[in-house]
Each structure stands twice: as C-alpha cells, then as structure tokens.
Design an enzyme around this catalytic site. Sequence first.
Site, PDB file in Angstrom:
ATOM      1  CD  GLU A   1      -2.985  -1.111   2.236  1.00  0.00           C
ATOM      2  OE1 GLU A   1      -2.688  -0.493   3.268  1.00  0.00           O
ATOM      3  OE2 GLU A   1      -4.058  -1.732   2.080  1.00  0.00           O
TER       4      GLU A   1
ATOM      5  CE  LYS B   1       0.613  -0.952   5.568  1.00  0.00           C
ATOM      6  NZ  LYS B   1      -0.778  -0.502   5.405  1.00  0.00           N
TER       7      LYS B   1
HETATM    8  C1  BGC Z   1      -4.991   0.271   5.599  1.00  0.00           C
HETATM    9  C2  BGC Z   1      -5.954   0.057   4.467  1.00  0.00           C
HETATM   10  C3  BGC Z   1      -7.331   0.327   4.975  1.00  0.00           C
HETATM   11  C4  BGC Z   1      -7.412   1.708   5.600  1.00  0.00           C
HETATM   12  C5  BGC Z   1      -8.750   2.075   6.166  1.00  0.00           C
HETATM   13  C6  BGC Z   1      -5.162   1.639   6.219  1.00  0.00           C
HETATM   14  O1  BGC Z   1      -4.337   1.722   7.327  1.00  0.00           O
HETATM   15  O2  BGC Z   1      -3.677   0.120   5.179  1.00  0.00           O
HETATM   16  O3  BGC Z   1      -5.854  -1.257   3.972  1.00  0.00           O
HETATM   17  O4  BGC Z   1      -8.265   0.198   3.942  1.00  0.00           O
HETATM   18  O5  BGC Z   1      -6.482   1.795   6.649  1.00  0.00           O
HETATM   19  O6  BGC Z   1      -9.286   1.124   7.014  1.00  0.00           O
HETATM   20  C1  BGC Z   2      -2.544  -3.889   5.267  1.00  0.00           C
HETATM   21  C2  BGC Z   2      -3.563  -4.654   4.461  1.00  0.00           C
HETATM   22  C3  BGC Z   2      -4.519  -5.342   5.412  1.00  0.00           C
HETATM   23  C4  BGC Z   2      -5.120  -4.359   6.391  1.00  0.00           C
HETATM   24  C5  BGC Z   2      -6.004  -5.016   7.410  1.00  0.00           C
HETATM   25  C6  BGC Z   2      -3.233  -2.959   6.228  1.00  0.00           C
HETATM   26  O1  BGC Z   2      -2.295  -2.319   7.026  1.00  0.00           O
HETATM   27  O2  BGC Z   2      -1.695  -3.160   4.434  1.00  0.00           O
HETATM   28  O3  BGC Z   2      -2.933  -5.591   3.634  1.00  0.00           O
HETATM   29  O4  BGC Z   2      -5.525  -5.982   4.695  1.00  0.00           O
HETATM   30  O5  BGC Z   2      -4.099  -3.685   7.056  1.00  0.00           O
HETATM   31  O6  BGC Z   2      -5.284  -5.894   8.215  1.00  0.00           O
END
Ligand code: BGC
Ligand code: BGC
Length: 784
Positions: free
Chosen positions: A497, A611
């Site tokens: 991400e 990440k």
């Molecule tokens: C995560 C995303 C998530 C977002 C909102 C971020 O910290 O990496 O995967 O969709 O928070 O919940």
């Molecule tokens: C991660 C995602 C994950 C989400 C929920 C985020 O920080 O990047 O891969 O799905 O957290 O655990």
Amino acid sequence: MMNYDTGSEEWKNWIISERSFNKKYLGKCESIMVLGNGYMGVRSATEEAYIGEKRNTFVAGTFNRFDQNEVTELPNAADLIQLDIEVNGEVLDLTKGTIHNYNRQLNLRTGELCRSFTWVLTSGEEYDFRFKRFISLVDLHLIGQKIEIIPRNCNSSIKITSGINGQLTNSGVQHFSEGDQRLYENKYLQLVQTTTESKIDFLMNMVHNFKINEQIFTPESMIHMDRRKIYFHFDTSVNKGQTLMLEKISTIQTSRDRNLGNISLRELKNISYAHLKKQSSKGYETLFIESVKAWETRVWKQYGMEIESEHEFDQLAIRFAHYHLTIMTPAHDNRMNIGAKGLSGEGYKGHTFWDTEIFILPFWIYSAPKTARSLLEYRFFSLSGAHKKANENGYKGAMYPWESAWLDDGEVTPVWGAADIVTGEQTKIWSGFIEQHITADVAYAVRQYFQVTNDNEFMNEFGFELLFDTAKFWCSRLEWSIKDRQYHINDVVGPDEYKEHVNNNAFTNYMAYWTMKNALAYAHLLKKQKQSIFQKLNAKLNLTKEMLKWEERLELIYLPKPTANNLVIPQDDTYLQKKEIDLTKYKEQDEVGTIFNDYNLEQVNEIQVSKQADIMALFYLLEDYFSSEVKAANWNYYEPKTLHDSSLSLSIHSVLASDLGDSNLAYRLFKKASTIDLGSNMKSSDHGIHAASLGGIWQCVVNGFGGIRVLEGQLRIEPKLPENWSKLVFPIYWHGDRLKVVITKESVIIENITKENKRIEFLNHENLYILIDKITIQHNHSEK
Ligand code: BGC
Ligand code: BGC
C-alpha cells in the site's frame, strides 16, 4: 510486564500472564487476553475502571452506520463487566496503596481470565481480591464472572456497584438509541439498546448472586436506572478473614440472532430473560466446566498441535493463534465474517479484508472445513454488494469491496485517514477505490477450499458462480493498450500500500489472469460434465459469451516478467525507476510506519520502499509460475526494501523462506511474527489483535515447516523443520479425511485417522505416494 512461561505441568505453555499492573499499558492485556466465542468478543478491561481503558463489547455482524459521513462499523455495545468496589470507604484502584502478588492470566486451554492480588491500603488494611471470568463456548450468549474479596486484617464495609452500562461509544460515536430497562423479580436486570440505523435490538441481561464463606446471602441492595444504564448498589459487612463472593452471570442476544427467527421485541425480551434465569441457576462453576469441555473437544482435540522446540514459547505461540482464531470467527452464522482485529478492538471497525481469504482461511480449510465453507458462503451472499461496487465503477460481474461489513453494504473503506505531515490535512485512503486484488483473492480461496475438501456441493451451489462472477469482473476491468497490444490493469494499489495509482501491479495482474484462467477451465469442465449447472449459470451470467471473451483476452494480459539481467520482476510499471534511499532506520524500528515521521505518502510513493509482501505474496500463492532462481533474486531485491509495516508481511516471508530452503531464516521470521501480539511491545495491540498475522503464524508452521501445499489439486507434504525443533504434530483434513502428520528429524509419518477414502495420493520430493492407512517417509526420501 508480560510473562509467557508461567504455566507449569499440565498448564505448561498454556498461560499468558501479566505480573505487574501499569496503567500506561492497559491496551495490551485488554486485546491479547480478549475473551469471546465468535458470536461475541469482550475486551479484557479490568473490573475497576481506569482512564485510558477501552471497554469493548462486540457482537459479530451487528453493523451500524452512524451517519452518511462515516462508514458502517461494529458498534460497541453495553458493558457488562465493570464493577466499582469500595472497601471501608476506599475505592479499589491499583494505582493507590501497595499491591502484592499481582497476577493476571489468560488460560488459553480453558478460556478463563483470572486476576488476583493483595491490596494494602495506607491505613494498613489488607484485602485479597480474586477475579475470574469466561465467555462460554457452549452457550454463545453467556458471560460468567466471579469475584472474591477477603479482608485479611480488618472487618470491612464493602460496597459494590454493578450493572449494565450502555453509555459506551465507539471512540465517541454512540450507535444506539435509548431502550427499555427493567428489573424482574427484584433480581434480574435487563437493558435494551437498538442500533440507530440498522435497527438491531440488543438484549442485555444480568443477575448477581452473593455468598459469604460459601453460604448464600443477600446483601442490602438498591436498584438504579439512568440514561442507558441500569445497575445495583450492593452494601454489606464482611468480617476479618471471611470471603465475600459474587457471581455475576450476563447474557447478550440480538434481533440479528439467526436461531431466534423473526420475533417481536417483546418476545425477545421474554426469551432472553428466561434464558438468563435458567442458565444462571447452574452457577459459575458448572457453566464454566461446560465451556472448558467444549474447548477440549471442539478446539484442542480438533486442531491442537504439538511442537517440540528448544524454545517453549513456540508451542505457546501456536496455541495463542489457535485460541484467537477460534474466538474471532463467527462460525455460527454464514452471513458474517472475520474482522481484521477479530472482535478484540475498534481497529478497522470490524471490517473484513483479504486477511480472511489469504491469511486466515487456510487454517480453517485444513482444520475445520465447515467453518471455512461458512466464511466463503459469506462472500457468496455478499455478491449483491460486489455487484453494486462493480456497477458504480462501470465494470461487470462481482467487484468485491476492499473492506466489507454487512452483506449488502458494498464498499465500507473509510475515505480519510492519518495526518499528512506535509500538507497538514488528512490523507486520502485509496484502497477502497483501487485496491482491487481482493476480488482475485476471494476466487483463489474458493478454489483452494475446493481442492482441499472436494466439496462439490458447495461448488455447485456457490463456488462456481463466485469463480465466474469474479472472472467476469476482471475481464471487464482489463484495459487495452494500443502501444504494446496487450491488456493492462492501470491505476491500482497492490498489496504494497506504499505504492498508489500504479499501473500493472504484478500481483494484481497475475492474480486477475489466474482468476480468468481458472474460471475458464471450470466453465469448460461444467459444460462437459455438469450440464444443468452450466445451463443455470449460463442463464445468470451469460457464460457462453463470457467464455469467448476470457479465451480471447487471457493470453493478451500483460504479465510482468523477470528482467533479463537480474531476474527481478517489476512490482509495477514504475517501481524499479524510483529513487532508492537508506532505509536502515525504518527497517530497525520497533514501531510500524516510522517512515511517515519523515515523509508523506506522496513522497513514499516515489521511493523504492514497500510496506509489505507483494511479489512475495504472489510467489506464495502461484508458486509454480516462478522458478526458485526468480524467487530468490526477487527476495534479495525486495526484502531489503520492505519495512514489514503491515503485520501481514512476516508470515508470508517466513513461508517463502521455507520454500527457498532456508529454515533458519523462516524460523526467525516466524518468531518475529509470533511476537507481534505476544511479545514485549506493550503498545502494538492497542487497537486489537492482528487476526491475519495469527492465521499467518499457523501457515508458517503447517504450510512452511510442515510443507503442506495443494498444487493443481495435488496434495504435497514436504516438511522442513527448523533446526531447533525436534518434533511437529498436526492434523489436516484432506477430501473429508482427517490425517495426522508427525514430523521428526528423521521422518514424516502420515496417518489416515478417519479412512473415508481408500487411497490418498500425495507428493513428497517429486515422488508420488499412496496413503491407505499409515506411511512413513524418511527425510532421505526412502519409504519405510
Ligand atoms: C490500511 C488500508 C485500509 C485503511 C482504512 C489503512 O491503514 O492500510 O488497507 O483500507 O487503513 O481502514
Ligand atoms: C494492510 C492490508 C490489510 C489491512 C487489514 C493494512 O495495514 O496493508 O494488507 O488488509 O491492514 O489488516
């Protein structure tokens, strides 16, 4: 602070404990010692309240949306645990006086949380306190608490305030409207609360029973009702050395409970009150023993594991994972799924991510296939939400939400996130818009489930449709590039991400390709072998036409290949051209995300930094698409650039290290993954446990060290024990049979316990074996 080797003899490697109280770190034990049963989860806040605590009571699947500016979330229901205790005018507070023999511990085997200490006040008065609680694994609605207070050197006037408190919020958001409160028979408390938008009624019931020195006794009591709150004040005198015991039994039911059907609130009130009355008459101990038996038969006998390691902690870590995987999973209801923090905290709002399919589901598929099926049925029943999302975005088929809540909610990812240190504004969260690989992850899990279980009934009813509908989405998602005359997938976020708006993220492209290819193969198969199912789905999804398109487009999808000079696969079109910086500081961090102390997301986007596992995750899922040389070269390139800022990263790296033959590295990464929640970091679990990582730990052991894999329908068992392990024993289900796998330094023994199938084929180092009853293979590959 935390102690992970408290248990001895029969409790060895079953106990996690806290040996001193520190109000700075309340979140740690609240999360990692959370109690639950998949229906509900209650954070383990202490009975007495402290500033900074997070008291959470969640019931799976009871989502509510507060208003249009916020996304659906799992509401924090009324608290049933808190007790205010006063002894001779002093309010129990561990920050005052002196504490001796403090111990708080969770017994993973029984699911009981106990806390005991001696409190010495400045006046010299001394009291022993003992608290116990559990949430039943048999009666999903029931919470038991037991409290004992013993004045050691004085007579004492003891006052206790206890009841049902609906004044709680989700970090300030009140999801419930005020409902009725009632006292029955001068004893049974009831409070109703109803979610504001989804209109789910919650029925909370509670009863208190007292004893002094084992004799039933009724203290003076006064009932109070307040806004969203009903409670008793109890008042009693206890002599020096006597034990005041309080048993508090509470229940939760909601109008979403499937077993209750469609009933009126009035009926629900009566049913829940009658239920509490009946159950509480059994008393704490009986109710607790019932639950312990269920833990023994349904959990430990079913999927417990044996690890002989130089480090006892390893056995504890896998039990900890099993404990949490059990209590986080709403196995009772296929309209529900697992939250990224289970039911242990407000983090990620109770939402379901790819965490379920890629990280947690393998555990259920191999350990309790019925539960795996229920979780996949949830995805089937939420197709309406996936269609809605595809439609809104101008695509066809099923486009799964990145974050998912109730079945027809569609996308529920919040839009605004953390502070941007450069602009001072909130960072926009793009994952809900463009992190699309989830739609392939779900399809991947369906096929994995099918291959391991051979559950044709599931496939006929749900699985095939889901595979075709997701392929339909990917086919419509492809973008034709005139330049290279191939299909691209542009403007996405991959698993990593830290790279937003990228074109041709390798993971996404390969997984989209895989989804379409797999769907096409099954469609052909159905057409030949299961005509009626094919016809049904053809009518629904226009399969015949779709198949032509899949056939035509599949081979034109751009799949990033290893570059000639160094075998590195570009993670996306621009990653390899981005600047490289010294990442040492961020790699050696104790906390995650420290790179954002120096850069904002836009700047991070321009650096070769990841990440979490991205290409590595691809290697794990589609292992036969890539050679070992390619895998190793990419590991060497990407791992140094990966900060493991997501808890999903380490376990995948560990399994891959096993695949690449480095068991010691695999072990070190497993160890690191298991200390995310169960380690010495007292802040890492504040928002809840890391559900995917706990599933990942199981995969490190079974898929990594145990070498269990399914490849094109073929079971492979190729163990690679870490050096300091001498034995690993675990069960797996294969095509309905329960197999016992025993791995030692010398050999692997596989035994078919249930023998439904006469022959089970599996591979070990390219040799095909047929298991009839029991087979022993020496690690030098000879069969005994
Ligand atoms: C995560 C995303 C998530 C977002 C909102 C971020 O910290 O990496 O995967 O969709 O928070 O919940
Ligand atoms: C991660 C995602 C994950 C989400 C929920 C985020 O920080 O990047 O891969 O799905 O957290 O655990």
